[in-house]
Design an enzyme around this catalytic site. Structure first.
Site, PDB file in Angstrom:
ATOM      1  N   HIS A 293      -5.882  11.723   8.653  1.00 52.39           N
ATOM      2  CA  HIS A 293      -5.263  11.573   7.329  1.00 52.39           C
ATOM      3  C   HIS A 293      -3.928  10.840   7.419  1.00 52.39           C
ATOM      4  O   HIS A 293      -3.590  10.012   6.560  1.00 52.39           O
ATOM      5  CB  HIS A 293      -5.061  12.965   6.709  1.00 52.39           C
ATOM      6  CG  HIS A 293      -4.408  12.943   5.372  1.00 52.39           C
ATOM      7  ND1 HIS A 293      -3.101  13.306   5.182  1.00 52.39           N
ATOM      8  CD2 HIS A 293      -4.874  12.574   4.149  1.00 52.39           C
ATOM      9  CE1 HIS A 293      -2.789  13.180   3.907  1.00 52.39           C
ATOM     10  NE2 HIS A 293      -3.848  12.744   3.258  1.00 52.39           N
TER      11      HIS A 293
ATOM     12  N   GLU B   3      -4.581   7.177   7.599  1.00 54.99           N
ATOM     13  CA  GLU B   3      -4.898   6.622   6.278  1.00 54.99           C
ATOM     14  C   GLU B   3      -3.622   6.250   5.529  1.00 54.99           C
ATOM     15  O   GLU B   3      -3.524   5.193   4.907  1.00 54.99           O
ATOM     16  CB  GLU B   3      -5.709   7.643   5.481  1.00 54.99           C
ATOM     17  CG  GLU B   3      -6.015   7.229   4.057  1.00 54.99           C
ATOM     18  CD  GLU B   3      -6.159   8.412   3.128  1.00 54.99           C
ATOM     19  OE1 GLU B   3      -5.614   8.353   2.005  1.00 54.99           O
ATOM     20  OE2 GLU B   3      -6.810   9.403   3.517  1.00 54.99           O
ATOM     21  N   HIS B   4      -2.605   7.122   5.594  1.00 57.19           N
ATOM     22  CA  HIS B   4      -1.330   6.839   4.931  1.00 57.19           C
ATOM     23  C   HIS B   4      -0.622   5.651   5.573  1.00 57.19           C
ATOM     24  O   HIS B   4      -0.069   4.796   4.864  1.00 57.19           O
ATOM     25  CB  HIS B   4      -0.420   8.068   5.002  1.00 57.19           C
ATOM     26  CG  HIS B   4      -0.703   9.086   3.941  1.00 57.19           C
ATOM     27  ND1 HIS B   4       0.175   9.383   2.944  1.00 57.19           N
ATOM     28  CD2 HIS B   4      -1.801   9.863   3.721  1.00 57.19           C
ATOM     29  CE1 HIS B   4      -0.344  10.321   2.152  1.00 57.19           C
ATOM     30  NE2 HIS B   4      -1.543  10.628   2.610  1.00 57.19           N
TER      31      HIS B   4
ATOM     32  N   GLU C 129       2.167  16.465  -0.350  1.00 63.27           N
ATOM     33  CA  GLU C 129       0.742  16.519  -0.657  1.00 63.27           C
ATOM     34  C   GLU C 129       0.160  17.870  -0.244  1.00 63.27           C
ATOM     35  O   GLU C 129      -0.663  18.459  -0.970  1.00 63.27           O
ATOM     36  CB  GLU C 129       0.016  15.377   0.056  1.00 63.27           C
ATOM     37  CG  GLU C 129      -1.461  15.275  -0.277  1.00 63.27           C
ATOM     38  CD  GLU C 129      -2.131  14.101   0.410  1.00 63.27           C
ATOM     39  OE1 GLU C 129      -3.380  14.050   0.395  1.00 63.27           O
ATOM     40  OE2 GLU C 129      -1.418  13.234   0.988  1.00 63.27           O
TER      41      GLU C 129
END
Length: 484
Positions: free
Chosen positions: A80, A83-84, A160
Protein backbone atom coordinates in the site's frame (compact mmCIF):
# COMPACT_ATOMS: atom_id res chain seq x y z
CA UNK A 1 -22.54 -36.80 2.73
CA UNK A 2 -20.36 -38.09 -0.09
CA UNK A 3 -18.46 -35.60 -2.22
CA UNK A 4 -18.45 -37.54 -5.49
CA UNK A 5 -20.28 -34.81 -7.42
CA UNK A 6 -18.08 -31.95 -6.24
CA UNK A 7 -14.95 -34.04 -6.76
CA UNK A 8 -15.92 -34.51 -10.40
CA UNK A 9 -16.44 -30.77 -10.70
CA UNK A 10 -12.71 -30.16 -10.38
CA UNK A 11 -12.49 -30.54 -14.17
CA UNK A 12 -14.95 -27.65 -14.42
CA UNK A 13 -12.75 -25.23 -12.54
CA UNK A 14 -13.36 -21.60 -13.51
CA UNK A 15 -9.91 -21.59 -15.10
CA UNK A 16 -11.19 -23.68 -18.03
CA UNK A 17 -14.31 -23.45 -20.23
CA UNK A 18 -17.24 -25.58 -19.06
CA UNK A 19 -20.05 -27.09 -21.17
CA UNK A 20 -22.87 -25.51 -19.14
CA UNK A 21 -25.57 -23.62 -21.04
CA UNK A 22 -28.42 -21.39 -19.81
CA UNK A 23 -31.59 -23.38 -19.12
CA UNK A 24 -33.55 -20.85 -21.15
CA UNK A 25 -32.11 -21.55 -24.60
CA UNK A 26 -33.75 -18.41 -26.00
CA UNK A 27 -31.27 -16.33 -23.99
CA UNK A 28 -28.21 -17.81 -25.68
CA UNK A 29 -28.38 -15.68 -28.82
CA UNK A 30 -28.73 -12.53 -26.68
CA UNK A 31 -25.91 -13.43 -24.32
CA UNK A 32 -23.64 -14.23 -27.25
CA UNK A 33 -23.98 -10.61 -28.39
CA UNK A 34 -21.75 -9.65 -25.49
CA UNK A 35 -18.44 -8.49 -26.94
CA UNK A 36 -15.89 -11.25 -26.31
CA UNK A 37 -12.65 -10.25 -24.64
CA UNK A 38 -9.44 -10.77 -26.59
CA UNK A 39 -6.35 -12.04 -24.82
CA UNK A 40 -2.71 -12.04 -25.90
CA UNK A 41 0.43 -13.04 -24.02
CA UNK A 42 3.83 -11.44 -24.64
CA UNK A 43 6.94 -13.66 -24.75
CA UNK A 44 7.85 -12.62 -21.19
CA UNK A 45 4.43 -13.67 -19.85
CA UNK A 46 2.87 -10.18 -19.62
CA UNK A 47 -0.80 -10.53 -20.60
CA UNK A 48 -3.13 -8.20 -22.49
CA UNK A 49 -6.93 -8.45 -22.23
CA UNK A 50 -9.17 -6.04 -24.13
CA UNK A 51 -12.87 -5.63 -24.86
CA UNK A 52 -14.06 -3.20 -27.54
CA UNK A 53 -17.49 -1.86 -26.55
CA UNK A 54 -17.50 0.87 -29.19
CA UNK A 55 -17.63 3.71 -26.66
CA UNK A 56 -15.92 7.07 -27.10
CA UNK A 57 -14.46 6.59 -23.64
CA UNK A 58 -12.13 3.89 -22.37
CA UNK A 59 -10.44 2.53 -19.28
CA UNK A 60 -6.89 1.20 -19.35
CA UNK A 61 -4.59 0.04 -16.63
CA UNK A 62 -2.24 -2.53 -15.14
CA UNK A 63 -3.56 -5.23 -12.81
CA UNK A 64 -0.89 -6.83 -10.62
CA UNK A 65 -1.14 -10.17 -8.84
CA UNK A 66 0.43 -8.79 -5.67
CA UNK A 67 -1.01 -7.31 -2.50
CA UNK A 68 -0.62 -7.34 1.25
CA UNK A 69 -0.77 -11.15 1.56
CA UNK A 70 2.70 -11.32 0.00
CA UNK A 71 4.17 -9.32 2.87
CA UNK A 72 5.67 -10.35 6.19
CA UNK A 73 5.05 -8.86 9.62
CA UNK A 74 8.32 -6.96 9.18
CA UNK A 75 7.20 -5.16 6.01
CA UNK A 76 3.41 -5.32 6.38
CA UNK A 77 2.00 -2.24 4.64
CA UNK A 78 4.70 -1.96 1.97
CA UNK A 79 2.37 -2.80 -0.96
CA UNK A 80 0.00 0.00 0.00
CA UNK A 81 2.91 2.36 0.74
CA UNK A 82 4.28 1.67 -2.74
CA UNK A 83 0.91 2.57 -4.28
CA UNK A 84 1.13 5.98 -2.57
CA UNK A 85 4.75 6.57 -3.57
CA UNK A 86 4.15 5.97 -7.28
CA UNK A 87 2.05 9.14 -7.48
CA UNK A 88 4.90 11.34 -6.25
CA UNK A 89 6.52 11.70 -9.67
CA UNK A 90 8.93 9.81 -11.91
CA UNK A 91 12.53 10.22 -12.99
CA UNK A 92 11.42 12.39 -15.93
CA UNK A 93 8.05 13.82 -14.82
CA UNK A 94 7.11 15.73 -11.69
CA UNK A 95 3.91 15.00 -9.80
CA UNK A 96 2.53 18.28 -11.11
CA UNK A 97 3.25 17.31 -14.74
CA UNK A 98 1.44 14.02 -14.29
CA UNK A 99 -1.53 15.68 -12.62
CA UNK A 100 -1.74 18.35 -15.32
CA UNK A 101 -1.86 15.80 -18.15
CA UNK A 102 -4.87 14.01 -16.70
CA UNK A 103 -6.57 17.25 -15.75
CA UNK A 104 -6.15 18.79 -19.22
CA UNK A 105 -7.31 15.64 -21.03
CA UNK A 106 -10.28 15.05 -18.73
CA UNK A 107 -8.82 11.77 -17.54
CA UNK A 108 -8.87 10.27 -14.06
CA UNK A 109 -5.88 8.35 -12.73
CA UNK A 110 -6.46 6.08 -9.76
CA UNK A 111 -5.08 3.06 -7.91
CA UNK A 112 -5.95 0.70 -5.09
CA UNK A 113 -4.41 -2.16 -3.13
CA UNK A 114 -6.17 -5.25 -1.79
CA UNK A 115 -4.91 -8.37 -0.06
CA UNK A 116 -4.17 -10.08 -3.40
CA UNK A 117 -4.03 -7.31 -6.02
CA UNK A 118 -2.67 -3.88 -6.78
CA UNK A 119 -4.30 -1.91 -9.58
CA UNK A 120 -3.36 1.28 -11.46
CA UNK A 121 -5.87 2.53 -14.04
CA UNK A 122 -7.08 5.56 -15.96
CA UNK A 123 -10.49 6.57 -17.35
CA UNK A 124 -10.58 8.96 -20.28
CA UNK A 125 -11.40 9.61 -23.91
CA UNK A 126 -10.34 6.81 -26.24
CA UNK A 127 -8.08 9.21 -28.18
CA UNK A 128 -5.93 9.71 -25.05
CA UNK A 129 -5.57 6.08 -24.01
CA UNK A 130 -2.09 5.66 -25.55
CA UNK A 131 -0.51 8.66 -23.76
CA UNK A 132 -2.37 7.75 -20.55
CA UNK A 133 -1.02 4.19 -20.57
CA UNK A 134 2.50 5.48 -21.21
CA UNK A 135 2.21 7.58 -18.04
CA UNK A 136 0.87 4.65 -16.02
CA UNK A 137 3.90 2.71 -17.21
CA UNK A 138 6.17 5.61 -16.25
CA UNK A 139 4.91 5.79 -12.66
CA UNK A 140 5.22 2.03 -12.27
CA UNK A 141 8.62 1.51 -13.85
CA UNK A 142 10.35 4.82 -13.19
CA UNK A 143 8.98 6.08 -9.89
CA UNK A 144 11.58 8.31 -8.25
CA UNK A 145 11.08 6.94 -4.68
CA UNK A 146 12.65 9.78 -2.69
CA UNK A 147 13.17 9.87 1.08
CA UNK A 148 11.35 13.24 1.58
CA UNK A 149 8.29 11.85 -0.20
CA UNK A 150 8.45 8.69 1.92
CA UNK A 151 8.50 10.66 5.17
CA UNK A 152 5.66 12.94 4.04
CA UNK A 153 3.54 9.97 3.06
CA UNK A 154 3.77 8.41 6.52
CA UNK A 155 1.43 11.09 7.88
CA UNK A 156 -1.00 10.65 4.96
CA UNK A 157 -1.24 6.91 5.51
CA UNK A 158 -1.69 7.35 9.26
CA UNK A 159 -4.65 9.65 8.56
CA UNK A 160 -6.05 7.04 6.18
CA UNK A 161 -5.62 4.39 8.87
CA UNK A 162 -7.50 6.57 11.36
CA UNK A 163 -10.37 6.91 8.88
CA UNK A 164 -10.48 3.15 8.33
CA UNK A 165 -10.56 2.51 12.07
CA UNK A 166 -13.65 4.70 12.34
CA UNK A 167 -15.44 2.32 9.96
CA UNK A 168 -16.66 -0.59 12.08
CA UNK A 169 -17.20 -2.81 9.03
CA UNK A 170 -13.53 -2.39 8.08
CA UNK A 171 -12.41 -3.01 11.66
CA UNK A 172 -14.53 -6.15 11.79
CA UNK A 173 -13.21 -7.65 8.55
CA UNK A 174 -9.59 -6.92 9.46
CA UNK A 175 -10.02 -8.84 12.72
CA UNK A 176 -11.93 -11.63 10.95
CA UNK A 177 -8.96 -12.11 8.60
CA UNK A 178 -6.43 -11.96 11.43
CA UNK A 179 -8.32 -14.63 13.36
CA UNK A 180 -8.94 -16.85 10.31
CA UNK A 181 -5.36 -16.67 9.00
CA UNK A 182 -3.00 -15.86 11.91
CA UNK A 183 -0.04 -17.56 10.22
CA UNK A 184 -0.46 -16.18 6.69
CA UNK A 185 -0.26 -12.86 4.89
CA UNK A 186 -4.05 -12.98 4.39
CA UNK A 187 -4.35 -12.20 8.08
CA UNK A 188 -2.47 -8.91 7.80
CA UNK A 189 -4.14 -5.55 7.26
CA UNK A 190 -3.67 -3.80 3.93
CA UNK A 191 -2.50 -0.53 5.48
CA UNK A 192 0.04 -2.26 7.71
CA UNK A 193 1.25 -2.22 11.29
CA UNK A 194 1.59 1.18 12.95
CA UNK A 195 5.30 0.75 13.64
CA UNK A 196 5.91 -0.13 9.99
CA UNK A 197 4.06 2.96 8.75
CA UNK A 198 5.80 5.15 11.31
CA UNK A 199 9.41 4.03 10.90
CA UNK A 200 10.11 0.57 9.51
CA UNK A 201 9.10 0.84 5.86
CA UNK A 202 11.94 2.34 3.83
CA UNK A 203 13.03 2.82 0.22
CA UNK A 204 15.09 -0.42 -0.05
CA UNK A 205 12.11 -2.35 1.33
CA UNK A 206 9.84 -0.86 -1.36
CA UNK A 207 12.39 -1.55 -4.11
CA UNK A 208 12.71 -5.14 -2.93
CA UNK A 209 8.94 -5.60 -3.07
CA UNK A 210 8.87 -4.28 -6.66
CA UNK A 211 11.71 -6.57 -7.71
CA UNK A 212 10.12 -9.68 -6.23
CA UNK A 213 6.47 -9.12 -7.12
CA UNK A 214 6.10 -6.69 -10.03
CA UNK A 215 7.14 -9.25 -12.64
CA UNK A 216 5.76 -9.89 -16.13
CA UNK A 217 3.93 -13.16 -15.42
CA UNK A 218 2.04 -11.51 -12.56
CA UNK A 219 0.94 -8.43 -14.47
CA UNK A 220 -1.61 -7.74 -17.17
CA UNK A 221 -2.84 -4.81 -19.20
CA UNK A 222 -6.61 -4.41 -19.14
CA UNK A 223 -8.34 -2.10 -21.63
CA UNK A 224 -12.02 -1.71 -22.46
CA UNK A 225 -14.30 0.80 -24.15
CA UNK A 226 -13.24 2.29 -27.47
CA UNK A 227 -10.07 0.23 -27.80
CA UNK A 228 -8.40 -1.85 -30.51
CA UNK A 229 -6.72 -5.06 -29.35
CA UNK A 230 -3.77 -4.90 -31.74
CA UNK A 231 -3.05 -1.31 -30.70
CA UNK A 232 -3.08 -2.28 -27.02
CA UNK A 233 -0.78 -5.25 -27.65
CA UNK A 234 1.62 -2.91 -29.45
CA UNK A 235 1.62 -0.56 -26.44
CA UNK A 236 2.21 -3.47 -24.07
CA UNK A 237 5.12 -4.74 -26.15
CA UNK A 238 6.64 -1.26 -26.30
CA UNK A 239 6.44 -0.50 -22.60
CA UNK A 240 6.41 -3.93 -20.90
CA UNK A 241 8.01 -6.37 -23.32
CA UNK A 242 11.38 -6.20 -21.57
CA UNK A 243 10.07 -6.69 -18.02
CA UNK A 244 11.69 -9.69 -16.28
CA UNK A 245 9.49 -12.78 -15.88
CA UNK A 246 11.08 -13.90 -12.63
CA UNK A 247 11.11 -14.49 -9.72
CA UNK A 248 8.06 -16.76 -9.84
CA UNK A 249 4.99 -16.06 -7.75
CA UNK A 250 5.29 -17.60 -4.26
CA UNK A 251 3.13 -20.66 -3.66
CA UNK A 252 -0.09 -19.93 -1.78
CA UNK A 253 -1.45 -22.32 0.79
CA UNK A 254 -3.16 -20.34 3.53
CA UNK A 255 -4.50 -22.46 6.37
CA UNK A 256 -7.86 -21.46 7.79
CA UNK A 257 -7.73 -21.66 11.58
CA UNK A 258 -10.92 -21.79 13.60
CA UNK A 259 -10.92 -19.48 16.58
CA UNK A 260 -12.50 -16.45 18.18
CA UNK A 261 -11.64 -12.86 18.88
CA UNK A 262 -13.50 -10.08 20.69
CA UNK A 263 -12.47 -6.48 19.98
CA UNK A 264 -13.42 -4.21 22.86
CA UNK A 265 -15.09 -1.18 21.31
CA UNK A 266 -17.41 1.40 22.83
CA UNK A 267 -20.45 0.63 20.68
CA UNK A 268 -24.13 0.71 21.63
CA UNK A 269 -24.85 -2.04 19.08
CA UNK A 270 -22.42 -4.99 19.07
CA UNK A 271 -21.28 -6.44 15.72
CA UNK A 272 -20.85 -10.20 15.33
CA UNK A 273 -19.39 -12.21 12.43
CA UNK A 274 -19.18 -15.96 11.96
CA UNK A 275 -16.98 -17.17 9.09
CA UNK A 276 -15.87 -20.47 7.57
CA UNK A 277 -12.94 -21.29 5.31
CA UNK A 278 -14.20 -22.57 1.93
CA UNK A 279 -12.74 -23.36 -1.50
CA UNK A 280 -10.50 -21.10 -3.56
CA UNK A 281 -11.99 -18.62 -6.01
CA UNK A 282 -11.51 -20.75 -9.14
CA UNK A 283 -13.15 -23.90 -7.77
CA UNK A 284 -16.55 -24.60 -9.29
CA UNK A 285 -18.12 -24.71 -5.82
CA UNK A 286 -17.48 -20.96 -5.60
CA UNK A 287 -20.44 -20.43 -7.97
CA UNK A 288 -22.67 -22.47 -5.66
CA UNK A 289 -21.41 -20.61 -2.57
CA UNK A 290 -22.15 -17.26 -4.19
CA UNK A 291 -25.62 -18.49 -5.07
CA UNK A 292 -26.02 -19.40 -1.38
CA UNK A 293 -24.92 -15.88 -0.47
CA UNK A 294 -27.74 -14.55 -2.66
CA UNK A 295 -30.25 -16.99 -1.17
CA UNK A 296 -29.69 -15.21 2.15
CA UNK A 297 -28.88 -11.76 0.77
CA UNK A 298 -28.97 -8.85 3.19
CA UNK A 299 -31.53 -7.46 5.61
CA UNK A 300 -31.65 -3.99 7.15
CA UNK A 301 -34.28 -3.16 9.74
CA UNK A 302 -34.97 0.31 8.31
CA UNK A 303 -34.76 -0.64 4.62
CA UNK A 304 -37.87 -0.16 2.50
CA UNK A 305 -37.11 -2.80 -0.14
CA UNK A 306 -37.31 -5.95 1.98
CA UNK A 307 -38.34 -9.14 0.17
CA UNK A 308 -40.89 -10.84 2.47
CA UNK A 309 -40.27 -14.21 0.81
CA UNK A 310 -36.51 -14.28 1.33
CA UNK A 311 -35.17 -16.67 4.00
CA UNK A 312 -33.26 -13.93 5.74
CA UNK A 313 -36.35 -11.73 5.98
CA UNK A 314 -38.38 -14.58 7.43
CA UNK A 315 -35.68 -15.23 10.02
CA UNK A 316 -35.49 -11.56 10.98
CA UNK A 317 -39.27 -11.19 11.15
CA UNK A 318 -39.83 -14.32 13.22
CA UNK A 319 -37.07 -13.72 15.74
CA UNK A 320 -36.89 -9.93 16.04
CA UNK A 321 -40.06 -9.32 18.05
CA UNK A 322 -41.41 -5.92 19.08
CA UNK A 323 -38.12 -4.72 20.55
CA UNK A 324 -36.37 -4.81 17.16
CA UNK A 325 -33.09 -6.15 18.51
CA UNK A 326 -31.74 -7.16 15.09
CA UNK A 327 -30.55 -4.19 13.04
CA UNK A 328 -28.50 -5.76 10.22
CA UNK A 329 -28.08 -9.30 8.95
CA UNK A 330 -26.25 -10.34 5.79
CA UNK A 331 -24.34 -13.18 4.19
CA UNK A 332 -20.95 -12.61 2.56
CA UNK A 333 -18.41 -14.41 0.40
CA UNK A 334 -14.83 -13.15 0.22
CA UNK A 335 -12.90 -15.06 -2.48
CA UNK A 336 -9.14 -15.57 -2.57
CA UNK A 337 -6.80 -17.67 -4.68
CA UNK A 338 -6.42 -20.72 -2.45
CA UNK A 339 -9.05 -20.36 0.27
CA UNK A 340 -12.08 -18.10 0.62
CA UNK A 341 -14.42 -16.98 3.39
CA UNK A 342 -18.16 -17.52 3.68
CA UNK A 343 -20.13 -16.21 6.60
CA UNK A 344 -22.74 -14.01 8.23
CA UNK A 345 -22.51 -10.54 9.70
CA UNK A 346 -25.02 -9.12 12.17
CA UNK A 347 -25.58 -5.97 14.18
CA UNK A 348 -27.86 -6.10 17.22
CA UNK A 349 -29.19 -3.32 19.43
CA UNK A 350 -29.77 -4.39 23.03
CA UNK A 351 -32.56 -1.89 23.67
CA UNK A 352 -34.17 -2.76 27.00
CA UNK A 353 -32.78 -6.29 26.96
CA UNK A 354 -30.07 -7.40 29.36
CA UNK A 355 -26.75 -8.90 28.23
CA UNK A 356 -27.90 -12.50 28.70
CA UNK A 357 -30.99 -12.00 26.53
CA UNK A 358 -28.92 -10.33 23.84
CA UNK A 359 -26.34 -13.14 23.78
CA UNK A 360 -29.09 -15.77 23.49
CA UNK A 361 -30.64 -13.75 20.67
CA UNK A 362 -27.35 -13.62 18.74
CA UNK A 363 -26.96 -17.36 19.15
CA UNK A 364 -30.51 -18.05 17.96
CA UNK A 365 -29.97 -15.93 14.83
CA UNK A 366 -26.96 -18.00 13.77
CA UNK A 367 -28.71 -21.30 14.52
CA UNK A 368 -31.69 -20.33 12.40
CA UNK A 369 -29.41 -19.26 9.55
CA UNK A 370 -27.73 -22.66 9.62
CA UNK A 371 -31.00 -24.60 9.49
CA UNK A 372 -32.92 -22.57 6.90
CA UNK A 373 -31.41 -24.46 3.94
CA UNK A 374 -33.21 -27.65 4.91
CA UNK A 375 -36.50 -26.08 3.81
CA UNK A 376 -35.19 -24.23 0.75
CA UNK A 377 -37.53 -24.31 -2.25
CA UNK A 378 -36.84 -24.31 -5.99
CA UNK A 379 -38.51 -20.91 -6.21
CA UNK A 380 -36.18 -19.40 -3.62
CA UNK A 381 -33.18 -20.92 -5.39
CA UNK A 382 -34.35 -19.48 -8.73
CA UNK A 383 -34.79 -16.03 -7.15
CA UNK A 384 -31.27 -16.17 -5.75
CA UNK A 385 -29.81 -17.14 -9.14
CA UNK A 386 -31.55 -14.21 -10.84
CA UNK A 387 -30.25 -11.83 -8.15
CA UNK A 388 -26.73 -13.17 -8.69
CA UNK A 389 -27.00 -12.61 -12.46
CA UNK A 390 -28.29 -9.08 -11.95
CA UNK A 391 -25.42 -8.20 -9.62
CA UNK A 392 -22.99 -9.68 -12.12
CA UNK A 393 -24.33 -7.44 -14.90
CA UNK A 394 -24.50 -4.32 -12.75
CA UNK A 395 -20.88 -4.82 -11.67
CA UNK A 396 -19.84 -4.07 -15.27
CA UNK A 397 -22.10 -1.10 -15.95
CA UNK A 398 -19.31 1.37 -16.88
CA UNK A 399 -15.88 0.92 -18.46
CA UNK A 400 -14.31 1.44 -15.02
CA UNK A 401 -16.38 -1.37 -13.51
CA UNK A 402 -15.98 -3.57 -16.59
CA UNK A 403 -12.19 -3.19 -16.48
CA UNK A 404 -12.21 -4.18 -12.81
CA UNK A 405 -14.25 -7.31 -13.57
CA UNK A 406 -11.94 -8.20 -16.47
CA UNK A 407 -8.82 -7.67 -14.35
CA UNK A 408 -10.20 -9.78 -11.51
CA UNK A 409 -11.03 -12.60 -13.94
CA UNK A 410 -7.62 -12.51 -15.57
CA UNK A 411 -5.73 -12.63 -12.28
CA UNK A 412 -8.05 -15.20 -10.69
CA UNK A 413 -8.86 -17.51 -13.61
CA UNK A 414 -6.39 -16.56 -16.36
CA UNK A 415 -9.21 -15.90 -18.84
CA UNK A 416 -12.44 -14.07 -19.54
CA UNK A 417 -15.63 -16.06 -18.89
CA UNK A 418 -18.34 -15.47 -21.54
CA UNK A 419 -21.80 -14.52 -20.30
CA UNK A 420 -23.24 -17.69 -21.84
CA UNK A 421 -20.97 -19.78 -19.63
CA UNK A 422 -21.61 -17.61 -16.55
CA UNK A 423 -25.37 -18.02 -16.98
CA UNK A 424 -24.96 -21.75 -17.61
CA UNK A 425 -22.84 -22.26 -14.50
CA UNK A 426 -25.36 -20.38 -12.34
CA UNK A 427 -28.38 -22.16 -13.84
CA UNK A 428 -26.65 -25.51 -13.27
CA UNK A 429 -26.65 -25.06 -9.47
CA UNK A 430 -29.26 -27.35 -7.90
CA UNK A 431 -30.78 -27.71 -4.45
CA UNK A 432 -28.63 -30.81 -4.01
CA UNK A 433 -25.52 -28.77 -4.87
CA UNK A 434 -26.46 -26.18 -2.26
CA UNK A 435 -26.98 -28.74 0.48
CA UNK A 436 -23.86 -30.65 -0.51
CA UNK A 437 -21.70 -27.54 -0.29
CA UNK A 438 -23.18 -26.60 3.07
CA UNK A 439 -22.51 -30.10 4.39
CA UNK A 440 -18.95 -30.10 3.04
CA UNK A 441 -17.84 -26.61 4.05
CA UNK A 442 -20.13 -25.41 6.85
CA UNK A 443 -21.97 -28.01 8.91
CA UNK A 444 -19.95 -29.11 11.95
CA UNK A 445 -16.83 -27.51 10.49
CA UNK A 446 -14.44 -25.17 12.35
CA UNK A 447 -15.42 -21.51 12.20
CA UNK A 448 -14.22 -18.15 13.41
CA UNK A 449 -16.39 -16.05 15.70
CA UNK A 450 -15.44 -12.37 15.78
CA UNK A 451 -17.15 -9.63 17.75
CA UNK A 452 -16.65 -5.87 17.87
CA UNK A 453 -18.30 -3.97 20.71
CA UNK A 454 -18.77 -4.04 24.47
CA UNK A 455 -17.57 -7.43 25.67
CA UNK A 456 -20.50 -7.88 28.06
CA UNK A 457 -22.92 -7.71 25.11
CA UNK A 458 -21.16 -10.33 22.98
CA UNK A 459 -21.49 -14.11 23.35
CA UNK A 460 -18.90 -16.22 25.08
CA UNK A 461 -17.05 -18.02 22.30
CA UNK A 462 -16.51 -21.28 24.19
CA UNK A 463 -20.20 -21.62 25.07
CA UNK A 464 -21.24 -20.58 21.57
CA UNK A 465 -19.05 -23.24 19.95
CA UNK A 466 -20.05 -26.00 22.31
CA UNK A 467 -23.75 -25.48 21.62
CA UNK A 468 -23.97 -24.41 17.97
CA UNK A 469 -23.94 -27.98 16.59
CA UNK A 470 -26.06 -29.37 19.40
CA UNK A 471 -28.62 -31.59 17.65
CA UNK A 472 -30.77 -31.97 20.76
CA UNK A 473 -32.80 -28.84 20.02
CA UNK A 474 -36.00 -29.90 18.26
CA UNK A 475 -35.81 -27.64 15.21
CA UNK A 476 -32.06 -28.23 14.97
CA UNK A 477 -32.43 -32.01 15.02
CA UNK A 478 -35.00 -32.19 12.24
CA UNK A 479 -33.23 -29.76 9.95
CA UNK A 480 -29.71 -31.09 10.43
CA UNK A 481 -30.86 -34.65 9.84
CA UNK A 482 -31.34 -33.76 6.19
CA UNK A 483 -27.70 -32.82 5.80
CA UNK A 484 -26.04 -35.96 7.15
Amino acid sequence: MKRTVCALREKYSLTVPAPFKPKDSSLIKHLEKDTPAEVSVLPNGFRVMTKDTGFETATVGVWIDAGSRFETWENNGVAHFLEHMTFKGTKTRSKNELDCFFELTGGILNAYTTREQTVYFCDGMKSNIGPAFERITDILRNSRLREPDLEAERYTIFKEKEDVEMNIDEVMMDHVHLTCFPNDGLGMTILGLEENIATNINIPMIQDYIKNHYTAKRMCMIACGGVDHSDMVALAEKYWGDLPSYPEKPSLNAQFVGGDHIVEYDLPSPNLTIAWGVCGQSHHDMVTLQVIEHIFGAWERNANDKNPDSPIHKIASSINGPDGILQTLQAFTTPYHDVSLFGFYSVCSPGNNGPDSLKKFQFDVVRRLLTVMADLTEEQLHTAKEAYKLRFLMAADTTTELADVMGAKMLAHGRDIPLVEVWGRIDNVSLEDVRECLAHYIMEKPFVLTGVGTRALLPDAATFKSQIWNKDATYQQSAFGRFF
